[in-house]
Scaffold this motif. Sequence first.
Motif, PDB file in Angstrom:
ATOM      1  N   GLN A  45      10.671  26.495  48.523  1.00  0.00           N
ATOM      2  CA  GLN A  45      11.302  26.657  47.219  1.00  0.00           C
ATOM      3  C   GLN A  45      11.069  28.058  46.684  1.00  0.00           C
ATOM      4  N   GLY A  46      12.038  28.554  45.922  1.00  0.00           N
ATOM      5  CA  GLY A  46      11.894  29.852  45.284  1.00  0.00           C
ATOM      6  C   GLY A  46      12.642  29.867  43.970  1.00  0.00           C
ATOM      7  N   ALA A  47      12.169  30.656  43.029  1.00  0.00           N
ATOM      8  CA  ALA A  47      12.824  30.737  41.723  1.00  0.00           C
ATOM      9  C   ALA A  47      12.604  32.113  41.125  1.00  0.00           C
ATOM     10  N   TYR A  48      13.611  32.591  40.386  1.00  0.00           N
ATOM     11  CA  TYR A  48      13.517  33.865  39.669  1.00  0.00           C
ATOM     12  C   TYR A  48      14.040  33.646  38.259  1.00  0.00           C
ATOM     13  N   GLY A  49      13.347  34.206  37.281  1.00  0.00           N
ATOM     14  CA  GLY A  49      13.776  34.037  35.897  1.00  0.00           C
ATOM     15  C   GLY A  49      13.680  35.336  35.111  1.00  0.00           C
ATOM     16  N   ASP A  50      14.655  35.563  34.260  1.00  0.00           N
ATOM     17  CA  ASP A  50      14.662  36.705  33.340  1.00  0.00           C
ATOM     18  C   ASP A  50      14.553  36.138  31.929  1.00  0.00           C
ATOM     19  N   GLY A  51      13.379  36.299  31.320  1.00  0.00           N
ATOM     20  CA  GLY A  51      13.152  35.722  30.001  1.00  0.00           C
ATOM     21  C   GLY A  51      13.052  34.214  30.050  1.00  0.00           C
ATOM     22  N   ALA A  52      12.623  33.652  31.178  1.00  0.00           N
ATOM     23  CA  ALA A  52      12.611  32.188  31.330  1.00  0.00           C
ATOM     24  C   ALA A  52      11.543  31.765  32.318  1.00  0.00           C
ATOM     25  N   GLN A  53      10.284  32.134  32.046  1.00  0.00           N
ATOM     26  CA  GLN A  53       9.218  31.830  33.006  1.00  0.00           C
ATOM     27  C   GLN A  53       8.942  30.335  33.116  1.00  0.00           C
ATOM     28  N   LEU A  54       9.344  29.539  32.101  1.00  0.00           N
ATOM     29  CA  LEU A  54       9.176  28.094  32.194  1.00  0.00           C
ATOM     30  C   LEU A  54       9.942  27.539  33.392  1.00  0.00           C
ATOM     31  N   TYR A  55      11.099  28.113  33.687  1.00  0.00           N
ATOM     32  CA  TYR A  55      11.961  27.585  34.742  1.00  0.00           C
ATOM     33  C   TYR A  55      11.534  28.029  36.142  1.00  0.00           C
ATOM     34  N   THR A  56      10.701  29.028  36.234  1.00  0.00           N
ATOM     35  CA  THR A  56      10.183  29.415  37.546  1.00  0.00           C
ATOM     36  C   THR A  56       8.877  28.691  37.864  1.00  0.00           C
ATOM     37  N   GLY A  57       8.312  28.001  36.874  1.00  0.00           N
ATOM     38  CA  GLY A  57       7.061  27.282  37.085  1.00  0.00           C
ATOM     39  C   GLY A  57       5.831  28.168  37.044  1.00  0.00           C
ATOM     40  N   TYR A  58       5.980  29.421  36.647  1.00  0.00           N
ATOM     41  CA  TYR A  58       4.840  30.341  36.684  1.00  0.00           C
ATOM     42  C   TYR A  58       3.704  29.889  35.768  1.00  0.00           C
ATOM     43  N   SER A  59       4.048  29.284  34.648  1.00  0.00           N
ATOM     44  CA  SER A  59       3.025  28.878  33.677  1.00  0.00           C
ATOM     45  C   SER A  59       2.689  27.398  33.770  1.00  0.00           C
ATOM     46  N   SER A  84       9.966  36.813  36.004  1.00  0.00           N
ATOM     47  CA  SER A  84       8.993  36.117  36.826  1.00  0.00           C
ATOM     48  C   SER A  84       9.674  35.549  38.051  1.00  0.00           C
ATOM     49  N   PHE A  85       8.885  35.378  39.101  1.00  0.00           N
ATOM     50  CA  PHE A  85       9.394  34.712  40.287  1.00  0.00           C
ATOM     51  C   PHE A  85       8.262  33.924  40.930  1.00  0.00           C
ATOM     52  N   THR A  86       8.632  32.876  41.649  1.00  0.00           N
ATOM     53  CA  THR A  86       7.665  32.070  42.385  1.00  0.00           C
ATOM     54  C   THR A  86       8.253  31.690  43.736  1.00  0.00           C
ATOM     55  N   ALA A  87       7.388  31.519  44.719  1.00  0.00           N
ATOM     56  CA  ALA A  87       7.782  31.057  46.044  1.00  0.00           C
ATOM     57  C   ALA A  87       6.753  30.043  46.513  1.00  0.00           C
ATOM     58  N   VAL A  88       7.216  28.900  47.015  1.00  0.00           N
ATOM     59  CA  VAL A  88       6.333  27.803  47.406  1.00  0.00           C
ATOM     60  C   VAL A  88       6.710  27.307  48.791  1.00  0.00           C
ATOM     61  N   ALA A  89       5.709  27.045  49.611  1.00  0.00           N
ATOM     62  CA  ALA A  89       5.917  26.420  50.916  1.00  0.00           C
ATOM     63  C   ALA A  89       4.912  25.288  51.058  1.00  0.00           C
ATOM     64  N   PHE A 100      -0.128  23.243  51.310  1.00  0.00           N
ATOM     65  CA  PHE A 100       0.817  23.998  50.490  1.00  0.00           C
ATOM     66  C   PHE A 100       0.236  25.348  50.080  1.00  0.00           C
ATOM     67  N   GLY A 101       1.132  26.263  49.753  1.00  0.00           N
ATOM     68  CA  GLY A 101       0.756  27.565  49.236  1.00  0.00           C
ATOM     69  C   GLY A 101       1.867  28.090  48.345  1.00  0.00           C
ATOM     70  N   SER A 102       1.506  28.827  47.313  1.00  0.00           N
ATOM     71  CA  SER A 102       2.504  29.401  46.419  1.00  0.00           C
ATOM     72  C   SER A 102       2.053  30.778  45.948  1.00  0.00           C
ATOM     73  N   TYR A 103       3.039  31.613  45.628  1.00  0.00           N
ATOM     74  CA  TYR A 103       2.759  32.942  45.082  1.00  0.00           C
ATOM     75  C   TYR A 103       3.781  33.228  43.996  1.00  0.00           C
ATOM     76  N   GLY A 104       3.332  33.846  42.912  1.00  0.00           N
ATOM     77  CA  GLY A 104       4.240  34.188  41.828  1.00  0.00           C
ATOM     78  C   GLY A 104       3.776  35.414  41.077  1.00  0.00           C
ATOM     79  N   GLU A 105       4.711  36.032  40.372  1.00  0.00           N
ATOM     80  CA  GLU A 105       4.403  37.208  39.558  1.00  0.00           C
ATOM     81  C   GLU A 105       5.175  37.134  38.247  1.00  0.00           C
TER      82      GLU A 105
END
Length: 222
Positions: free
Chosen positions: A18-32, A71-76, A91-96
């Motif tokens: 899974q991967g997600a990118y958000g501009d002004g929407a970190q809730l939708y990337t799961g970063y928080s 923000s962006f996140t990537a999960v495997a 599992f592993g995930s990385y985000g910024e």
Amino acid sequence: GLKINTPFIAPGDALYLQGAYGDGAQLYTGYSAYTGSYTQSTTTIQGQKFAQYFSDATINPFTGQLQTSTSFTAVASYLHYWTPEWRSAFFGSYGEQSFSNSARLAQGAVYSLVSGLAGSNPFGSNAVGTPGTRFYNLSQALRDTYQFVAGGSIIWSPVKDLDIGVEAFYTQIGLKNGRAIDLDKSPTAYANIAGINNGTFAVRTATQDSVSQVRFRVQRDF
């Protein structure tokens, strides 16, 4: 997102990406998601060395415009069945999360004006500091951060809808660049901003913090 079934390894096995990118929407990337998304700044780890900022946007006090964060996140993750009753997940995930280049400068300029009029720090632990000073370089406010999480589990399902097992995971949180005041070792730093800037107050700094957790799980679904 992508799910790849791998029955050639074991029946029920699957790889999830899974991967997600958000501009002004970190809730939708799961970063928080680890600590909850409805707070401006938070310490993801109890007693963390510095707080993370989860603001979707900041207001430029000179133009009145919103400056969004990205923000962006990537999960495997991989699900493996050892037997029909025993399974594991790895599992592993990385985000910024990053703020616009001018966001800290604008907030710092306002801090300089307001604190100069007030004669003290009116911002508390949200203080950005005056641009160009040592405190500004070390303050935690609106700093770009990353998160890394890795873990696994072993689950036994003796009957349908009953899970018994152990889960463990490791979480690391850090700054993408620079250093921040270590509030664990320098808890009074934000009350000594002038001393930090002129070098009379010794302050400890950090670049990352981490925690390992293990939990026993019993789950019954109805």
